[in-house]
Design an enzyme around this catalytic site. Sequence first.
Site, mmCIF file in Angstrom:
data_model
loop_
_atom_site.group_PDB
_atom_site.id
_atom_site.type_symbol
_atom_site.label_atom_id
_atom_site.label_comp_id
_atom_site.label_asym_id
_atom_site.label_seq_id
_atom_site.Cartn_x
_atom_site.Cartn_y
_atom_site.Cartn_z
ATOM 1 N N GLY A 12 0.785 -1.223 0.000
ATOM 2 C CA GLY A 12 0.000 0.000 0.000
ATOM 3 C C GLY A 12 0.816 1.272 0.000
ATOM 4 O O GLY A 12 1.816 1.408 -0.712
ATOM 5 N N ASP A 32 7.557 -4.025 8.987
ATOM 6 C CA ASP A 32 6.264 -4.667 8.722
ATOM 7 C C ASP A 32 6.284 -6.053 9.356
ATOM 8 O O ASP A 32 7.314 -6.505 9.861
ATOM 9 C CB ASP A 32 5.996 -4.760 7.214
ATOM 10 C CG ASP A 32 4.520 -4.581 6.888
ATOM 11 O OD1 ASP A 32 3.684 -5.275 7.520
ATOM 12 O OD2 ASP A 32 4.189 -3.749 6.020
ATOM 13 N N ASP A 41 5.586 -7.296 14.973
ATOM 14 C CA ASP A 41 4.139 -7.206 15.133
ATOM 15 C C ASP A 41 3.835 -6.006 16.017
ATOM 16 O O ASP A 41 4.067 -6.037 17.234
ATOM 17 C CB ASP A 41 3.616 -8.496 15.763
ATOM 18 C CG ASP A 41 2.106 -8.499 15.939
ATOM 19 O OD1 ASP A 41 1.456 -7.476 15.621
ATOM 20 O OD2 ASP A 41 1.569 -9.532 16.400
ATOM 21 N N GLY A 71 -1.235 0.055 9.617
ATOM 22 C CA GLY A 71 -2.573 0.127 10.198
ATOM 23 C C GLY A 71 -3.450 -0.984 9.676
ATOM 24 O O GLY A 71 -3.150 -1.603 8.654
ATOM 25 N N TYR A 153 -12.004 1.898 14.071
ATOM 26 C CA TYR A 153 -11.124 2.511 13.077
ATOM 27 C C TYR A 153 -11.211 4.036 13.149
ATOM 28 O O TYR A 153 -10.180 4.723 13.245
ATOM 29 C CB TYR A 153 -11.503 2.030 11.677
ATOM 30 C CG TYR A 153 -10.592 2.566 10.599
ATOM 31 C CD1 TYR A 153 -9.336 2.015 10.395
ATOM 32 C CD2 TYR A 153 -10.978 3.638 9.793
ATOM 33 C CE1 TYR A 153 -8.479 2.516 9.420
ATOM 34 C CE2 TYR A 153 -10.132 4.137 8.820
ATOM 35 C CZ TYR A 153 -8.891 3.574 8.636
ATOM 36 O OH TYR A 153 -8.045 4.077 7.678
ATOM 37 N N LYS A 157 -8.150 6.519 14.519
ATOM 38 C CA LYS A 157 -7.551 7.542 13.669
ATOM 39 C C LYS A 157 -7.765 8.945 14.242
ATOM 40 O O LYS A 157 -6.904 9.826 14.106
ATOM 41 C CB LYS A 157 -8.120 7.438 12.254
ATOM 42 C CG LYS A 157 -7.703 6.179 11.504
ATOM 43 C CD LYS A 157 -6.189 6.106 11.318
ATOM 44 C CE LYS A 157 -5.777 4.956 10.430
ATOM 45 N NZ LYS A 157 -4.313 4.886 10.210
#
Length: 255
Positions: A12, A32, A41, A71, A153, A157
């Site tokens: 992404g 990652d 993790d 995320g 979510y 954020k």
Amino acid sequence: MSVIAITGSASGIGAALKELLTAAGHTVIGIDRSHADVEADLSTDEGRAAAVAAVLERCSNVLDGLVCCAGVGVTAPSSGLVVAVNYFGVSALLDGLADALSRGRQPAAVVVGSVAATQPGAAELPMVEAMLAGDEARAIELAEQGGQTHLAYAGSKYAVTCLARRNVVDWAGRGVRLNVVAPGAVETPLLQASKADPRYGESTRRFVAPLGRGSEPREVAEAIAFLLGPQASFIHGSVLFVDGGMDALMRTKVF
């Protein structure tokens, strides 16, 4: 050139940013769960500590840039996981790498938030107060009580955006700029999973910005690279919406 750490570097926006910065001659430390320079993790204390330690070793305790891009979205297996990664994974990396950034050359950090942070009611979610208080166990408990990943979510954020903005004095004192990029719909595997989800697919597909499309990861990466660079030398504590006009559409009188 600069040494920059990026969480969520394997796919992404993070992958697009790593490619962009590497091509420009910067040294990138990708973080990652797999397929990264540092595999960790970020949903656990142990993983976060391991990530910080590995980055500090690779950069010799001097870091020029940090991008918290990792995320999980509304298709995550639990609301608690959303809170753990999206808020506490970010806060741990910011805390753990702040000193290294203060030793960097024109250092800057960027947190990847979301236009979802502006969702009505997100600021009032009880889990947000727990996140901002640093109480991970309570925040996860409250998120799981709701059981709705889309609220977790939005709340995560919103909270992580507040976290960045309330640190402007402290980070300025360290000589480090800290900003937030708030994307809208981005054509990533995360978005595709949301579109295919039986719970959220229809609403995700209807979430179309005034520009008539979702962004490509590279477009968001370019905005992040700008905030990391010298052209943004007096931008600090800001939220840059890279959402094709969605926030302006939904909140015309709020800016």
